[in-house]
Design a protein around this motif. Structure first.
Motif, PDB file in Angstrom:
ATOM      1  N   THR A 273      24.922 -64.410  17.330  1.00  0.00           N
ATOM      2  CA  THR A 273      25.460 -65.491  17.926  1.00  0.00           C
ATOM      3  C   THR A 273      27.108 -65.107  17.246  1.00  0.00           C
ATOM      4  OG1 THR A 273      25.739 -64.844  15.556  1.00  0.00           O
ATOM      5  CG2 THR A 273      24.096 -66.473  16.097  1.00  0.00           C
ATOM      6  N   LYS A 274      27.965 -65.331  17.238  1.00  0.00           N
ATOM      7  CA  LYS A 274      29.649 -65.304  16.839  1.00  0.00           C
ATOM      8  C   LYS A 274      29.439 -63.989  16.119  1.00  0.00           C
ATOM      9  CE  LYS A 274      30.783 -69.485  19.299  1.00  0.00           C
ATOM     10  NZ  LYS A 274      31.789 -71.216  18.935  1.00  0.00           N
ATOM     11  N   ASP A 275      28.821 -64.133  14.656  1.00  0.00           N
ATOM     12  CA  ASP A 275      28.802 -63.320  13.420  1.00  0.00           C
ATOM     13  C   ASP A 275      28.418 -62.214  13.946  1.00  0.00           C
ATOM     14  OD1 ASP A 275      29.924 -65.625  12.517  1.00  0.00           O
ATOM     15  OD2 ASP A 275      28.300 -66.582  11.582  1.00  0.00           O
ATOM     16  N   ASP A 276      27.347 -61.932  14.832  1.00  0.00           N
ATOM     17  CA  ASP A 276      26.876 -61.086  15.095  1.00  0.00           C
ATOM     18  C   ASP A 276      27.417 -59.654  15.583  1.00  0.00           C
ATOM     19  OD1 ASP A 276      24.598 -61.487  13.391  1.00  0.00           O
ATOM     20  OD2 ASP A 276      23.588 -62.351  16.065  1.00  0.00           O
ATOM     21  N   VAL A 277      28.765 -60.071  16.368  1.00  0.00           N
ATOM     22  CA  VAL A 277      29.942 -59.119  16.782  1.00  0.00           C
ATOM     23  C   VAL A 277      31.150 -58.838  15.513  1.00  0.00           C
ATOM     24  CG1 VAL A 277      31.820 -59.059  18.301  1.00  0.00           C
ATOM     25  CG2 VAL A 277      29.547 -60.241  18.620  1.00  0.00           C
ATOM     26  N   ASN A 278      31.074 -57.200  16.100  1.00  0.00           N
ATOM     27  CA  ASN A 278      31.918 -57.110  14.422  1.00  0.00           C
ATOM     28  C   ASN A 278      32.868 -56.368  14.785  1.00  0.00           C
ATOM     29  OD1 ASN A 278      27.932 -55.075  14.381  1.00  0.00           O
ATOM     30  ND2 ASN A 278      29.308 -56.130  12.011  1.00  0.00           N
ATOM     31  N   ARG A 279      33.064 -56.211  16.079  1.00  0.00           N
ATOM     32  CA  ARG A 279      34.993 -55.862  17.178  1.00  0.00           C
ATOM     33  C   ARG A 279      34.625 -56.452  18.088  1.00  0.00           C
ATOM     34  NH1 ARG A 279      38.516 -55.165  13.529  1.00  0.00           N
ATOM     35  NH2 ARG A 279      39.868 -53.517  14.014  1.00  0.00           N
ATOM     36  N   ILE A 280      36.365 -56.464  18.524  1.00  0.00           N
ATOM     37  CA  ILE A 280      36.228 -56.706  19.592  1.00  0.00           C
ATOM     38  C   ILE A 280      37.166 -56.708  20.864  1.00  0.00           C
ATOM     39  CG2 ILE A 280      37.154 -59.440  21.095  1.00  0.00           C
ATOM     40  CD1 ILE A 280      35.996 -60.816  18.867  1.00  0.00           C
ATOM     41  N   LEU A 281      37.508 -55.221  21.798  1.00  0.00           N
ATOM     42  CA  LEU A 281      38.194 -55.058  22.087  1.00  0.00           C
ATOM     43  C   LEU A 281      38.962 -55.443  23.733  1.00  0.00           C
ATOM     44  CD1 LEU A 281      39.694 -52.419  22.317  1.00  0.00           C
ATOM     45  CD2 LEU A 281      38.094 -50.930  23.493  1.00  0.00           C
ATOM     46  N   VAL A 282      40.443 -55.572  23.972  1.00  0.00           N
ATOM     47  CA  VAL A 282      40.364 -56.453  24.875  1.00  0.00           C
ATOM     48  C   VAL A 282      41.351 -55.859  25.425  1.00  0.00           C
ATOM     49  CG1 VAL A 282      41.996 -58.842  25.033  1.00  0.00           C
ATOM     50  CG2 VAL A 282      40.902 -58.769  23.134  1.00  0.00           C
ATOM     51  N   VAL A 283      41.312 -55.400  26.719  1.00  0.00           N
ATOM     52  CA  VAL A 283      41.658 -54.389  27.695  1.00  0.00           C
ATOM     53  C   VAL A 283      41.888 -55.126  29.332  1.00  0.00           C
ATOM     54  CG1 VAL A 283      40.330 -52.686  26.748  1.00  0.00           C
ATOM     55  CG2 VAL A 283      38.993 -53.582  28.524  1.00  0.00           C
ATOM     56  N   GLY A 284      42.806 -54.771  29.839  1.00  0.00           N
ATOM     57  CA  GLY A 284      42.901 -55.086  31.037  1.00  0.00           C
ATOM     58  C   GLY A 284      44.326 -55.832  30.956  1.00  0.00           C
ATOM     59  N   GLY A 285      45.280 -55.554  32.059  1.00  0.00           N
ATOM     60  CA  GLY A 285      45.955 -55.524  32.680  1.00  0.00           C
ATOM     61  C   GLY A 285      46.407 -57.161  32.343  1.00  0.00           C
ATOM     62  N   SER A 286      46.010 -58.559  32.810  1.00  0.00           N
ATOM     63  CA  SER A 286      46.234 -59.601  32.139  1.00  0.00           C
ATOM     64  C   SER A 286      45.880 -60.497  30.844  1.00  0.00           C
ATOM     65  CB  SER A 286      44.988 -60.451  33.587  1.00  0.00           C
ATOM     66  OG  SER A 286      45.377 -60.038  34.911  1.00  0.00           O
ATOM     67  N   SER A 287      45.103 -59.568  30.351  1.00  0.00           N
ATOM     68  CA  SER A 287      44.771 -59.807  28.595  1.00  0.00           C
ATOM     69  C   SER A 287      45.629 -59.471  28.077  1.00  0.00           C
ATOM     70  CB  SER A 287      43.516 -58.732  28.404  1.00  0.00           C
ATOM     71  OG  SER A 287      43.909 -57.694  27.993  1.00  0.00           O
ATOM     72  N   LEU A 288      47.176 -58.935  28.344  1.00  0.00           N
ATOM     73  CA  LEU A 288      48.654 -59.006  27.582  1.00  0.00           C
ATOM     74  C   LEU A 288      48.539 -60.558  27.489  1.00  0.00           C
ATOM     75  CD1 LEU A 288      50.296 -56.033  29.609  1.00  0.00           C
ATOM     76  CD2 LEU A 288      49.155 -56.139  26.984  1.00  0.00           C
ATOM     77  N   ILE A 289      47.985 -61.387  28.368  1.00  0.00           N
ATOM     78  CA  ILE A 289      49.107 -62.889  28.227  1.00  0.00           C
ATOM     79  C   ILE A 289      48.311 -63.222  26.948  1.00  0.00           C
ATOM     80  CG2 ILE A 289      49.037 -65.551  28.657  1.00  0.00           C
ATOM     81  CD1 ILE A 289      48.339 -63.938  32.024  1.00  0.00           C
ATOM     82  N   PRO A 290      49.306 -64.057  26.087  1.00  0.00           N
ATOM     83  CA  PRO A 290      49.275 -64.524  25.127  1.00  0.00           C
ATOM     84  C   PRO A 290      47.606 -65.531  24.860  1.00  0.00           C
ATOM     85  CG  PRO A 290      51.455 -64.119  25.301  1.00  0.00           C
ATOM     86  CD  PRO A 290      50.784 -63.714  26.347  1.00  0.00           C
ATOM     87  N   LEU A 291      47.624 -65.994  25.690  1.00  0.00           N
ATOM     88  CA  LEU A 291      46.306 -67.466  25.591  1.00  0.00           C
ATOM     89  C   LEU A 291      45.022 -66.870  25.324  1.00  0.00           C
ATOM     90  CD1 LEU A 291      45.987 -70.431  26.087  1.00  0.00           C
ATOM     91  CD2 LEU A 291      46.000 -70.529  28.142  1.00  0.00           C
ATOM     92  N   VAL A 292      44.951 -65.326  26.094  1.00  0.00           N
ATOM     93  CA  VAL A 292      44.003 -64.721  26.074  1.00  0.00           C
ATOM     94  C   VAL A 292      43.767 -64.692  24.410  1.00  0.00           C
ATOM     95  CG1 VAL A 292      42.211 -62.437  26.546  1.00  0.00           C
ATOM     96  CG2 VAL A 292      43.809 -63.438  28.581  1.00  0.00           C
ATOM     97  N   GLU A 293      43.833 -64.142  23.987  1.00  0.00           N
ATOM     98  CA  GLU A 293      43.793 -63.831  22.037  1.00  0.00           C
ATOM     99  C   GLU A 293      43.905 -65.101  21.594  1.00  0.00           C
ATOM    100  OE1 GLU A 293      45.361 -60.848  20.319  1.00  0.00           O
ATOM    101  OE2 GLU A 293      44.879 -58.936  21.620  1.00  0.00           O
ATOM    102  N   LYS A 294      44.165 -66.392  22.231  1.00  0.00           N
ATOM    103  CA  LYS A 294      44.317 -66.984  21.132  1.00  0.00           C
ATOM    104  C   LYS A 294      43.399 -68.111  21.433  1.00  0.00           C
ATOM    105  CE  LYS A 294      46.586 -71.938  21.596  1.00  0.00           C
ATOM    106  NZ  LYS A 294      45.184 -73.008  21.221  1.00  0.00           N
ATOM    107  N   LYS A 295      42.910 -67.878  22.768  1.00  0.00           N
ATOM    108  CA  LYS A 295      41.204 -68.641  23.210  1.00  0.00           C
ATOM    109  C   LYS A 295      39.793 -67.228  22.009  1.00  0.00           C
ATOM    110  CE  LYS A 295      42.270 -72.203  25.341  1.00  0.00           C
ATOM    111  NZ  LYS A 295      42.003 -73.193  25.093  1.00  0.00           N
ATOM    112  N   LEU A 296      39.930 -65.499  22.352  1.00  0.00           N
ATOM    113  CA  LEU A 296      39.463 -65.484  21.435  1.00  0.00           C
ATOM    114  C   LEU A 296      39.619 -65.843  20.262  1.00  0.00           C
ATOM    115  CD1 LEU A 296      39.749 -62.531  23.341  1.00  0.00           C
ATOM    116  CD2 LEU A 296      37.795 -63.378  23.433  1.00  0.00           C
TER     117      LEU A 296
END
Length: 527
Positions: free
Chosen positions: A331-354
């Protein structure tokens, strides 16, 4: 100054990206040394061909390409992943500025670019890089991994090349540089680059072993798709508001004038995408050429407009996360940490959706190194794997305790049959080997040779289907072909041993009636 191994050679890491690349060395003191271009540690993945022997690279290539677009080549990594839009019979057709025409495969272009990166790094830092860790997307095919390693050794001239999946490199960098991943916890790596998207699960087990659990993704989803959306919006804007039709070649004096204008707009679209990751709008004059004269138009695009263009792509990436978690009974709760990488992940909408998907942003790592983390991880691995004196860092990064797994199921088709049988399940730990027994008549083709073709596929997508080699969802890896076996009997026992090593290279050993036949490394035809 670099720190040398006993033989005077260096080990470096390279993140070969669709749009940008990173070259970096990590030394025993914990310092990074980068290849830099005009003060930037990110290098443009571009080549410009003045002639077959005179090639510009990086920013210089892109700048010259605005004047002579037919001599510019970029985003060639997408050609490796089967994006055939710019390929003719599997090759790029390049018109050099001196009039020479070249036809190069994506692997040949990649080798040329890699060689230049390494040469420039050596010259810039007074080094002698001879060993390389090269990162690839987690969903990169097995044949491509083997082909890139072969290119690195045979074409580029490196002494050794280790292929590592990008999320593994990112996790190693995170584990060493940001915070140690706790035992009995999970890390989700969201990697959105210019050409590919991967989401991967890694778990640190109770015993401290870091295990690459599973991955999902799309090798045809990335920032280049966003640029294309902005590019198309620009064309429509200038047609609707300025009556300037970029699609009508009759509006221009020559094919060259038309191509220059297309390249100008594509370059502006890329800049707009980058700036809209930081600002609320992008608006600068765009200079075209029509009938030999400069024509300036103003074009403004807001962040909200940009987000609306790309939201369907970001939603697709979130759907990939959902599939990944469900098939691993998480489940979503089973994920302890989320590491966001890659040049296109700099777009703010990415982290908003996450944040929207996971319900909060507490799990998302505050990471300012999204573009560099994969390359830095590759360099850390290179330092540990290739440099025997790197004892002081081994406990901290422990790549030797890293367990990797195959990301897609591997199957084989034998003899004259096109039906595929699973031999290595998705999620199998590597290195992996399996021995299969057959009668000779099951394996031979019409030329009396043992014929075994290898394929990979997503077993979830192909569930409850008869899997055949020509299915569009099945990737052809390559084949093993023996010498002639006409002297043996149809019912002779054949033992086939298939192994896949840490570099994702598949090897085949075949024994017929107790006799060892030729061994082989499986490669795609022509690779």
């Amino acid at each position: 100054m670099c720190f040398f191994e006993e033989d005077g050679s260096e080990a470096i890491g390279i993140d070969l990206g669709t749009r940008n690349s990173v070259v970096v060395k990590f030394n025993n003191k914990g310092d990074y040394t980068f290849l830099e271009e005009h003060g930037r540690q990110v290098i443009k993945s571009a080549l410009y061909f003045n002639s077959p022997d005179d090639i510009l690279f990086g920013e210089r290539a892109e700048a010259r390409g605005l004047l002579h677009p037919k001599s510019l080549l970029r985003c060639f990594k997408r050609g490796l992943t089967g994006d055939t839009g710019k390929l003719v019979d599997g090759r790029y057709q390049i018109e050099c500025n001196d009039g020479t025409e070249l036809r190069l495969t994506p692997k040949e272009v990649s080798s040329t670019f890699l060689r230049n990166l390494i040469d420039r790094f050596n010259d810039q830092n007074d080094c002698n890089a001879r060993k390389l860790v090269l990162t690839v997307p987690a969903k990169f095919g097995y044949s491509l991994c083997a082909a890139l390693r072969q290119a690195g050794i045979l074409d580029v001239g490196m002494d050794d090349v280790l292929i590592v999946q990008e999320p593994v490199a990112a996790a190693i960098c995170y584990d060493y540089e940001v915070e140690t991943i706790p035992n009995d916890s999970s890390l989700l790596v969201y990697d959105l680059g210019a050409g590919t998207f991967d989401v991967s699960l890694l778990k640190r087990k109770v015993d401290g072993t870091l295990e690459f659990t599973d991955t999902n993704g799309d090798v045809h989803l990335g920032g280049e798709d966003f640029t294309e959306k902005v590019f198309i919006d620009g064309k429509n804007y200038f047609y609707d508001n300025e009556f300037f039709d970029l699609d009508d070649k009759n509006n221009f004096d020559s094919e060259e004038e038309y191509a220059k204008n297309i390249e100008v707009l594509r370059d502006v679209a890329e800049k707009a995408k980058e700036e809209l990751s930081l600002y609320s709008q992008y608006g600068k004059p765009v200079t075209f050429r029509q009938h030999g004269k400069k024509v300036d138009y103003n074009w403004i695009i807001t962040k909200n407009q940009f987000d609306a263009m790309i939201v369907s792509y970001i939603n697709r990436s979130i759907e990939k996360i959902d599939v990944l978690l469900k098939r691993n009974n998480m489940t979503k709760d089973d994920v302890n940490r989320i590491l966001v990488v890659g040049g296109s992940s700099l777009i703010p909408l990415v982290e908003k959706k996450l944040r929207d998907y996971f319900g909060n942003d507490d799990k998302i790592v505050k990471n300012s190194d999204k573009e560099l983390m994969i390359g830095k991880g590759a360099a850390i691995i290179a330092n540990q794997i290739f440099q025997e004196e790197s004892k002081t860092l081994r406990d901290a990064i422990s790549f030797s305790g890293m367990i990797q797994k195959v990301s897609d199921t591997i199957g084989i088709a034998i003899g004259n049959s096109s039906n595929i049988k699973e031999i290595i399940p998705r999620g199998s730990k590597i290195p992996f080997d399996v021995t299969l027994n057959y009668q000779l008549n099951q394996l031979v083709n019409n030329e009396n040779c043992i014929d075994i073709s290898f394929h990979s596929y997503d077993d979830i997508e192909m569930k409850n289907k008869i899997i055949v080699a020509h299915d569009s969802n099945v990737e052809y890896i390559g084949k093993y072909l023996s010498t002639n076996v006409a002297n043996y009997h149809d019912d002779d026992l054949v033992k086939v041993n298939v192994s896949i090593n840490n570099e994702f290279i598949i090897k085949v050993d075949v024994e017929v009636a107790g006799d060892q036949l030729n061994s082989g490394t499986v490669r795609r035809d022509g690779m």
